[in-house]
Structure formats: structure tokens, C-alpha cells
Design a protein around this motif. Sequence first.
Motif, PDB file in Angstrom:
ATOM      1  N   ALA A 138       3.886  -0.474  -2.290  1.00 26.48           N
ATOM      2  CA  ALA A 138       2.430  -0.637  -2.237  1.00 26.48           C
ATOM      3  C   ALA A 138       1.727   0.680  -2.539  1.00 26.48           C
ATOM      4  CB  ALA A 138       2.015  -1.160  -0.867  1.00 26.48           C
ATOM      5  N   ARG A 139       2.251   1.760  -1.995  1.00 28.28           N
ATOM      6  CA  ARG A 139       1.663   3.071  -2.250  1.00 28.28           C
ATOM      7  C   ARG A 139       1.903   3.503  -3.695  1.00 28.28           C
ATOM      8  NH1 ARG A 139      -0.068   5.756   2.213  1.00 28.28           N
ATOM      9  NH2 ARG A 139       0.093   7.775   1.167  1.00 28.28           N
ATOM     10  N   ALA A 142      -0.615   1.679  -5.688  1.00 22.82           N
ATOM     11  CA  ALA A 142      -1.927   2.264  -5.448  1.00 22.82           C
ATOM     12  C   ALA A 142      -2.081   3.567  -6.224  1.00 22.82           C
ATOM     13  CB  ALA A 142      -2.123   2.514  -3.951  1.00 22.82           C
ATOM     14  N   THR A 223      -3.722   5.721   0.521  1.00 23.85           N
ATOM     15  CA  THR A 223      -3.686   4.811   1.668  1.00 23.85           C
ATOM     16  C   THR A 223      -4.839   3.802   1.602  1.00 23.85           C
ATOM     17  OG1 THR A 223      -2.656   6.486   3.084  1.00 23.85           O
ATOM     18  CG2 THR A 223      -3.754   4.652   4.178  1.00 23.85           C
ATOM     19  N   GLU A 225      -6.522   2.804  -1.012  1.00 23.31           N
ATOM     20  CA  GLU A 225      -6.350   1.879  -2.134  1.00 23.31           C
ATOM     21  C   GLU A 225      -5.283   0.834  -1.813  1.00 23.31           C
ATOM     22  OE1 GLU A 225      -6.535  -0.090  -5.766  1.00 23.31           O
ATOM     23  OE2 GLU A 225      -7.950   1.201  -4.696  1.00 23.31           O
ATOM     24  N   ALA A 226      -4.199   1.245  -1.162  1.00 22.26           N
ATOM     25  CA  ALA A 226      -3.148   0.297  -0.790  1.00 22.26           C
ATOM     26  C   ALA A 226      -3.688  -0.723   0.219  1.00 22.26           C
ATOM     27  CB  ALA A 226      -1.950   1.046  -0.201  1.00 22.26           C
ATOM     28  N   GLN A 227      -4.460  -0.256   1.183  1.00 25.28           N
ATOM     29  CA  GLN A 227      -5.045  -1.165   2.173  1.00 25.28           C
ATOM     30  C   GLN A 227      -6.071  -2.096   1.535  1.00 25.28           C
ATOM     31  OE1 GLN A 227      -6.552   1.528   5.154  1.00 25.28           O
ATOM     32  NE2 GLN A 227      -4.554   1.734   6.169  1.00 25.28           N
ATOM     33  N   GLN A 229      -6.034  -3.179  -1.522  1.00 25.97           N
ATOM     34  CA  GLN A 229      -5.297  -4.180  -2.289  1.00 25.97           C
ATOM     35  C   GLN A 229      -4.680  -5.229  -1.373  1.00 25.97           C
ATOM     36  OE1 GLN A 229      -5.489  -4.297  -5.444  1.00 25.97           O
ATOM     37  NE2 GLN A 229      -4.084  -5.978  -5.881  1.00 25.97           N
ATOM     38  N   ASP A 230      -4.178  -4.794  -0.216  1.00 28.91           N
ATOM     39  CA  ASP A 230      -3.612  -5.741   0.758  1.00 28.91           C
ATOM     40  C   ASP A 230      -4.694  -6.688   1.275  1.00 28.91           C
ATOM     41  OD1 ASP A 230      -1.084  -4.721   0.538  1.00 28.91           O
ATOM     42  OD2 ASP A 230      -1.257  -3.385   2.280  1.00 28.91           O
TER      43      ASP A 230
END
Length: 241
Positions: A138-139, A142, A223, A225-227, A229-230
Motif C-alpha cells: 500500500a505504501r 502510494a 502515509t 496517501e495510503a490511508q 486510498q484505503d
Amino acid sequence: MTKTTNTGSQSKQQAGMLENLRPLIVDVAVPLGSYYFFKGAFGMSTFAALAWSSVVPAVRTVWSVAKERRVNGLAALILVVNVVGLALSFVAGDPRLMLAKDGAVSSTIGIGILVSVAMGRPMMTAGLKPFLVKGDAAREAAWERLAAGSAAGSAEFLRKERLFSVIWGVVLLAECVVRVVGAYTVPVDTMVWLGSLILVAAITLGMVVCGGAAAEPMAHLVTDEAQRQDAERERRLAVAA
């Protein structure tokens, strides 16, 4: 079942981390380690040790040009550094000049890093990415979105990416200046051990400044951007349900 899933996830993260670190290991650690190995274990001269430690970056550079139709910047830079070291190794008889030689190598690296920033391909990114991505898929995704300019925080991310390399380039150039000045003003016996201390101080300074000015903000952007996207994925699943 949960334990097995967690173990599999950790294995994937470790594999991802290793894959991200591979270029750094091949282009930096191998040439540097082989130089000290050849010089220490086999008692080779500086010239011979530099020559043999240049084999890996030379092969990497030629392979990139021949097969991938591009120049591997990090491998090419290490090759240039070794060539500069080889050229300077021809100069003998002046202990102060030999002490200043290490500073010239640092300046070559520093200039190479700054040129890579000017060309839009910050060289130090290869060393930073593994520590921010941490082998997490995920990171990693991102990071790629931010680097590609397709994420909300891309502009800030790219600024910090350039700043990270600029700081290292400036620190290495400053370290070169201090070494050269010291080589011609400080007693030779003192400068022999002081040179190593200057290098350690420069690396420590670079890590501290880069951490606060660039690495930490970039980590937060990855972090976030990953959150984001989630959260978007969960929203889509909720709508589909």
C-alpha cells in the motif's frame, strides 16, 4: 488462519523491502565493501583496490545502456568516483595532497547528486524509498502515485524529494571543502584521524537535517496517501454493497 495471514504479509513486506534495497546494495555497498576488502584482506594498493571495486558499477552501467537503453545514475556515479580516485592515486609523494584526495571524491559524489536534481531525477531517492515504503504494498503504491504527480500531495512530495538530494549534495560539498582546508592547514598526523571524524560528522548532519526537512514530511505524505486510498476503496465497497 490469522497467524498464517500475518506471516504471509510480513514475508511480502520483507521481500518488498529487500527488492527496494537491492539497487542500493549493488551500486553502493558492494563497491565500497569490495574496496576495503581488497585493500585490507589482500593488501592491495589504493589503485588496485579501486580498480577491482569498479567492476560491478562498470558492468551495471554498460548493462543499463546496452539492454535497458538508459544510464543507471547511481552505478554510473560510483564508477565516476572510482575513476577519480584512480586518477588521484597516480599522484604520490605529497601527504597533504593524499589527505585532500578523499575530499575530492566526496565533491564528485556531491556534484553528481546536485546534477541529478537539476535533471529531474534526484539520485538520493533510491536510498530513501526503502525506509519510507518499508516493503508494504500500500505504501509502495502510494509512493508511486505521489511520485507520478497523480496524488493530492504530489507537488509537496516532489519538492521534498528534490530537497532531500539537494541537502546531501550540499553536505558532501561542504565536507569536501573542510577536508581540503584541513589537509593544508592542520598537522598531517592530526588530519589522518580528523578526516574520518569530519566524514562521520557530515553524515550525521546530513541525516539529521534531511530527516526533519524532507524524509519525515515525505513519510507523512506517503502515509496520508495510503490511508486516503484505503478510505476510497472502503467507500466504493460500501456503495457496491
